[in-house]
Scaffold this motif. Structure first.
Motif, PDB file in Angstrom:
ATOM      1  N   ALA A 158      30.832  23.448 -24.247  1.00  0.00           N
ATOM      2  CA  ALA A 158      30.654  24.880 -24.000  1.00  0.00           C
ATOM      3  C   ALA A 158      32.029  25.504 -23.838  1.00  0.00           C
ATOM      4  O   ALA A 158      32.919  24.912 -23.216  1.00  0.00           O
ATOM      5  CB  ALA A 158      29.812  25.116 -22.754  1.00  0.00           C
ATOM      6  N   GLU A 159      32.228  26.689 -24.430  1.00  0.00           N
ATOM      7  CA  GLU A 159      33.494  27.407 -24.311  1.00  0.00           C
ATOM      8  C   GLU A 159      33.255  28.809 -23.766  1.00  0.00           C
ATOM      9  O   GLU A 159      32.255  29.453 -24.108  1.00  0.00           O
ATOM     10  CB  GLU A 159      34.202  27.508 -25.670  1.00  0.00           C
ATOM     11  N   GLY A 210      42.936  26.386 -22.537  1.00  0.00           N
ATOM     12  CA  GLY A 210      43.962  26.688 -23.521  1.00  0.00           C
ATOM     13  C   GLY A 210      43.915  28.140 -23.939  1.00  0.00           C
ATOM     14  O   GLY A 210      43.501  29.015 -23.174  1.00  0.00           O
ATOM     15  N   THR A 211      44.336  28.388 -25.170  1.00  0.00           N
ATOM     16  CA  THR A 211      44.394  29.741 -25.693  1.00  0.00           C
ATOM     17  C   THR A 211      43.678  29.820 -27.033  1.00  0.00           C
ATOM     18  O   THR A 211      43.681  28.854 -27.804  1.00  0.00           O
ATOM     19  CB  THR A 211      45.852  30.214 -25.847  1.00  0.00           C
ATOM     20  N   MET A 212      43.049  30.979 -27.297  1.00  0.00           N
ATOM     21  CA  MET A 212      42.334  31.218 -28.544  1.00  0.00           C
ATOM     22  C   MET A 212      42.869  32.480 -29.192  1.00  0.00           C
ATOM     23  O   MET A 212      43.035  33.507 -28.524  1.00  0.00           O
ATOM     24  CB  MET A 212      40.827  31.356 -28.286  1.00  0.00           C
ATOM     25  N   LEU A 241      43.934  26.266 -29.236  1.00  0.00           N
ATOM     26  CA  LEU A 241      44.731  25.114 -28.821  1.00  0.00           C
ATOM     27  C   LEU A 241      44.380  24.813 -27.375  1.00  0.00           C
ATOM     28  O   LEU A 241      44.519  25.678 -26.510  1.00  0.00           O
ATOM     29  CB  LEU A 241      46.226  25.409 -28.961  1.00  0.00           C
ATOM     30  N   LEU A 242      43.893  23.586 -27.113  1.00  0.00           N
ATOM     31  CA  LEU A 242      43.383  23.212 -25.798  1.00  0.00           C
ATOM     32  C   LEU A 242      44.087  21.971 -25.282  1.00  0.00           C
ATOM     33  O   LEU A 242      44.381  21.043 -26.048  1.00  0.00           O
ATOM     34  CB  LEU A 242      41.879  22.926 -25.862  1.00  0.00           C
ATOM     35  N   ALA A 247      43.330  35.144 -26.171  1.00  0.00           N
ATOM     36  CA  ALA A 247      42.504  35.091 -24.972  1.00  0.00           C
ATOM     37  C   ALA A 247      42.538  33.682 -24.413  1.00  0.00           C
ATOM     38  O   ALA A 247      42.640  32.697 -25.156  1.00  0.00           O
ATOM     39  CB  ALA A 247      41.062  35.488 -25.290  1.00  0.00           C
ATOM     40  N   GLY A 248      42.464  33.567 -23.089  1.00  0.00           N
ATOM     41  CA  GLY A 248      42.339  32.258 -22.463  1.00  0.00           C
ATOM     42  C   GLY A 248      40.940  31.705 -22.683  1.00  0.00           C
ATOM     43  O   GLY A 248      39.957  32.438 -22.665  1.00  0.00           O
TER      44      GLY A 248
END
Length: 241
Positions: free
Chosen positions: A214-215, A174-176, A142-143, A189-190
């Motif tokens: 890119a992430e 966001g968070t993964m 979620l970003l 994880a951030g």
């Protein structure tokens, strides 16, 4: 008499020039009309201002997304399905949110490693020489996003019509949620993202985006913390409300 004729001719030329300028549309115009206007007054440099095809001030854009992830865990491949929502502050800036759900599967190398580990566990259950590989994969993300649209243009598709487009840049955080085949079933994880894309406006409401991002995030393995840098290529189809 000559003065009156000269005045009428000059007035007629100016009127014709003004009429042709009004007939030029604001997004490329008709080339023949443009040449007529230029011929009437060659000393004046005519320029065409490229207005945007869709008014995107104070409007909401919602879209569905399909994407593929490149990189990450060597034994895993991820494809995403997701949803995007953007609020367009004006034609140049928007803020939004993105949600992706990951569909994961082992790579051929990962499948072979698991098969070998399973065979070794059957042969030597007390002290296997080959262990199951630890695999960590993205389950969802979620970003929050901010987008900048600096350049507008158009593409002709022949008899199908003309598609107007914007190039844009996007950044977000966001968070993964990460899954694993280890006892540590999942963790959070951030994640930070940075990318660019093309937004195609196919009508007064229909939108399509082609995007690459890119992430960066961190994955915690048994014996180390791995900094992951992945690429995400996506196709989005949506609607401007």
């Amino acid at each position: 008499m000559k003065s009156v004729v000269l005045f009428l001719a000059l007035f007629s030329s100016v009127s014709a020039f003004a009429q042709v300028e009004q007939e030029l549309d604001s997004f490329g115009g008709n080339e023949a009309l443009y040449l007529k206007a230029q011929a009437l007054n060659p000393e004046v440099q005519n320029e065409v201002v490229q207005n945007r095809f869709i008014n995107r001030t104070n409007r909401v854009e919602a879209s569905l997304e399909g994407s593929s992830v490149f990189g990450g865990d060597a034994y895993n491949r991820t494809n995403n399905i997701g949803f995007n929502a953007h609020y367009h502050i004006n034609p140049h800036w928007s803020i939004g949110a993105k949600y992706n759900y990951g569909i994961n599967k082992l790579t051929p190398e990962g499948t072979a490693m698991v098969r070998e580990a399973a065979q070794e566990a059957e042969r030597n259950p007390e002290n296997p020489s080959i262990l199951f590989p630890q695999v960590i994969y993205p389950k969802s993300e979620l970003l929050g996003l901010i987008n900048w649209y600096p350049i507008v243009g158009k593409l002709s598709f022949g008899s199908w019509g003309v598609a107007h487009f914007d190039t844009y840049f996007t950044a977000g955080y966001g968070t993964m949620e990460l899954g694993s085949n280890s006892p540590m079933a999942s963790s959070n994880a951030g994640v930070a993202t940075l990318g660019a894309g093309l937004g195609f406006w196919l009508g007064s409401n229909l939108t399509t985006r082609v995007e690459y991002r890119a992430e960066q995030y961190s994955a915690q393995y048994y014996d180390r913390t791995e900094d992951m840098l992945t690429g995400v290529a996506s196709l989005q189809v949506g609607w401007i409300l």
